[in-house]
Design an enzyme around this catalytic site. Structure first.
Site: not given
Length: 621
Positions: A175, A336, A433
């Site tokens: 990521s 993402d 989140e």
């Protein structure tokens, strides 16, 4: 029993002449040199052995990777606790064993494999190569594998698992981590990241199958096996079509004069965000030329994490100024997560994850309200957030009548809970989140920066027709539902015993098993410790959220309405802190609330973290 495989050649003279004098370490060295067929990582271990670097050998070989909030994640390099060819083969062998036990139709339904664009020359390690080895282990066992022919955003893997009805999937990615890292993220058949008990059971299976099997090293199987399929076109077309379900103003999007800049942070996002904007009827966003193509060195940013704000968005902000673009959208390297900045009177407002969630929450509910059928029941509608994120969705839910739920940190908890709600006939509009991870709609049961980018673009275009900016709308949301003034940051700490000592001190603050009652001048009403399962606000003193013994996390609720959490990161050597003042709508003096929150954060750092005493490294500005 797990079968024995064929390892690499071992130079027995090297082992004999360089014994470490530690039987456990000697065995680990022998295993590594026997099994590893990657010459670069094999040489790294041989060099450490020959140079007598026994401590480093022990650090690399005498512990194993474990599942954190985002799967397996570590630096690339040689060793059983690093990401490399051998540990990825071992992990996949363990997954094969576990899935074979769980699914009688495993070899009919198959497995999805995706990857990003990371790589490290010194270890001859790349995401694509690791993905090929992942596929090889399964193809050699006659498991059909849906192997993407090129790099994809992380959300495409959980989406593909559901669309193709596969039993599971793996995405090779780290990521937004530093360039040295890579990772192995596992998704279950429900399209959500794995959580307990699956993660623990897979680790057990990995430990039973550490020696590579025959065929596990044959990365060419992805090019030759009839069991390998490329799902790229089908999944991409289907994803873009599903995206239209959360497009509400296509005509307006086609007509808007608003211009957008997109940076993909040297990762996978460029093409996919371009296609998403097209699906919504927009002109394509202007790409940052220096950052649009994959670059495993992330050469134009000090770290590839758009959450770091203006300092890492420099190129995109300057381009936006030249192009007269009002909004910048930034996807992280695996696309993402999403950062957003908006131009205001010659300067830039970079929104926090919590601020974006307030906007997304308002937008997704207001669009639902405008477009739902007459008999739709608001009590059937849900939004979710992790427990360290802003409580703004709770405030919106209380006023509007829908449901709000909290989960433990990490989208693996959100994804699983959303699937449960959907299976029970509920409607989930949005989840998030605070670390800029957003799920708009339920086509993907994970955070998705591609869909979030185009939803924020549509929101901005719509608001422009009302003569409102995103920032102005955010103020309206807070004035309607109550200001939620949050602060999230972190300290770096590379010494695990220090981290453990900090949290144990809090658990024994005023004596054994006695949590603090004050933080400086601030009175603490309640303490919740997810690591131990304690919650002073509950009648039985037990936490409602699941216990998570593998990580540290303590939440303090203060008398002044502030909620603060200290926790360790699941992916990086960080102690994170979160603090939020939650005010009622009538308490609209933002300056007073911000001052109170700032003083409390300072007290929290000084009294509970003690950075100078503990040698913590402050987050760089």
């Amino acid at each position: 029993m797990c079968e024995r495989g064929t390892g690499g050649d071992v130079n027995s003279n090297v082992l004999i002449s360089h014994s470490t004098g530690d039987a456990q370490l000697d065995k680990a060295v022998w295993q590594w040199l026997s099994w590893d067929k990657n010459q670069k990582t094999k040489e790294q271990i041989e060099n450490l052995l020959q140079n007598g670097k026994h401590k480093e050998l022990r650090d690399r070989l005498c512990c194993r990777l474990t599942f954190g909030t985002a799967g397996l994640r570590s630096a690339m390099g040689a060793g059983f606790c690093y990401i490399n060819d051998l540990t990825v083969i071992q992990s996949t062998q363990g997954i094969y064993k576990y899935l074979e036990r769980c699914f009688s139709d495993f070899k009919q339904r198959g497995f999805v494999v995706g990857y990003d664009t990371r790589g490290q020359v010194t270890s001859n390690c790349s995401s694509k190569k690791l993905a090929k080895l992942t596929a090889a282990v399964l193809l050699a066992k006659d498991v059909p594998v849906y192997f993407f022919s090129t790099y994809v955003p992380t959300p495409f893997v959980p989406y593909a698992v559901q669309q193709l009805k596969a039993v599971a999937g793996v995405m090779i990615t780290a990521s937004h981590n530093r360039k040295e890292d890579n990772g192995y993220k596992v998704y279950w058949e429900n399209g959500a990241q794995i959580k307990s008990p699956h993660d623990k059971e897979i680790i057990k299976c990995i430990e039973e199958c550490v020696e590579p099997w025959n065929g596990s090293w044959n990365e060419n199987l992805v090019d030759t096996s009839p069991l390998r399929q490329d799902p790229l076109k089908k999944i991409c077309d289907s994803y873009m079509e599903d995206l239209k379900k959360i497009c509400y103003h296509r005509e307006l999007n086609m007509q808007t004069n608003l211009k957008f800049v997109h940076t993909s942070f040297h990762g996978v996002g460029h093409d996919y965000v371009q296609w998403a904007f097209k699906a919504f009827g927009f002109q394509p966003p202007i790409p940052v030329p220096e950052q649009k193509d994959p670059d495993p060195d992330f050469s134009t940013v000090k770290c590839p994490n758009p959450e770091e704000g203006e300092s890492v968005l420099e190129l995109s902000l300057r381009l936006a100024e030249r192009e007269n673009a009002k909004v910048v959208v930034a996807t992280d390297p695996d696309a993402d997560r999403l950062a957003v900045a908006e131009q205001q009177n010659g300067c830039w407002k970079v929104f926090t994850g919590n601020e974006l969630a307030a906007l997304f929450g308002w937008w997704m509910f207001s669009r639902w309200k405008e477009n739902c059928s007459k008999d739709a029941d608001v009590k059937n509608v849900y939004m979710l957030a992790t427990t360290v994120s802003s409580k703004i969705l709770r405030a919106i839910a209380l006023k509007e009548g829908f449901n709000f739920e909290e989960t433990l940190p990490g989208f693996k908890w959100i994804g699983s809970r959303v699937k449960d709600l959907l299976d029970n006939g509920k409607e989930v509009l949005f989840a998030f989140e605070e670390s800029i991870g957003f799920m708009c709609g339920t086509s993907v049961l994970d955070k998705d920066g591609v869909s979030a980018a185009v939803v924020i673009a549509e929101m901005a275009a719509y608001l422009e027709t009302k003569n409102l900016s995103l920032a102005q709308k955010l103020t309206e949301v807070y004035e309607t539902y109550g200001y939620h003034i949050s602060k999230t940051s972190y300290f770096l700490c590379y010494d695990p015993p220090t981290i453990k000592r900090i949290f144990e001190r809090l658990r024994n603050f005023d004596g054994p098993q006695s949590y603090p009652k004050f933080c400086g001048d601030y009175n603490i009403l309640h303490v919740r410790d997810i690591t131990t399962g304690y919650d002073s606000s509950q009648p039985d003193k037990k936490s409602v959220l699941p216990v998570s013994k593998s990580s540290q996390m303590i939440t303090f609720t203060f008398q002044n309405g502030c909620v603060a959490t200290l926790r360790t990161s699941g992916t990086e050597p960080k102690i994170k802190y979160y603090a939020e003042m939650c005010a009622l709508p009538e308490q609209s003096d933002r300056a007073v609330l911000e001052e109170e929150r700032q003083k409390l954060v300072e007290a929290l750092i000084e009294n509970f973290l003690e950075p100078d005493k503990n040698g913590l490294i402050w987050r760089s500005a």
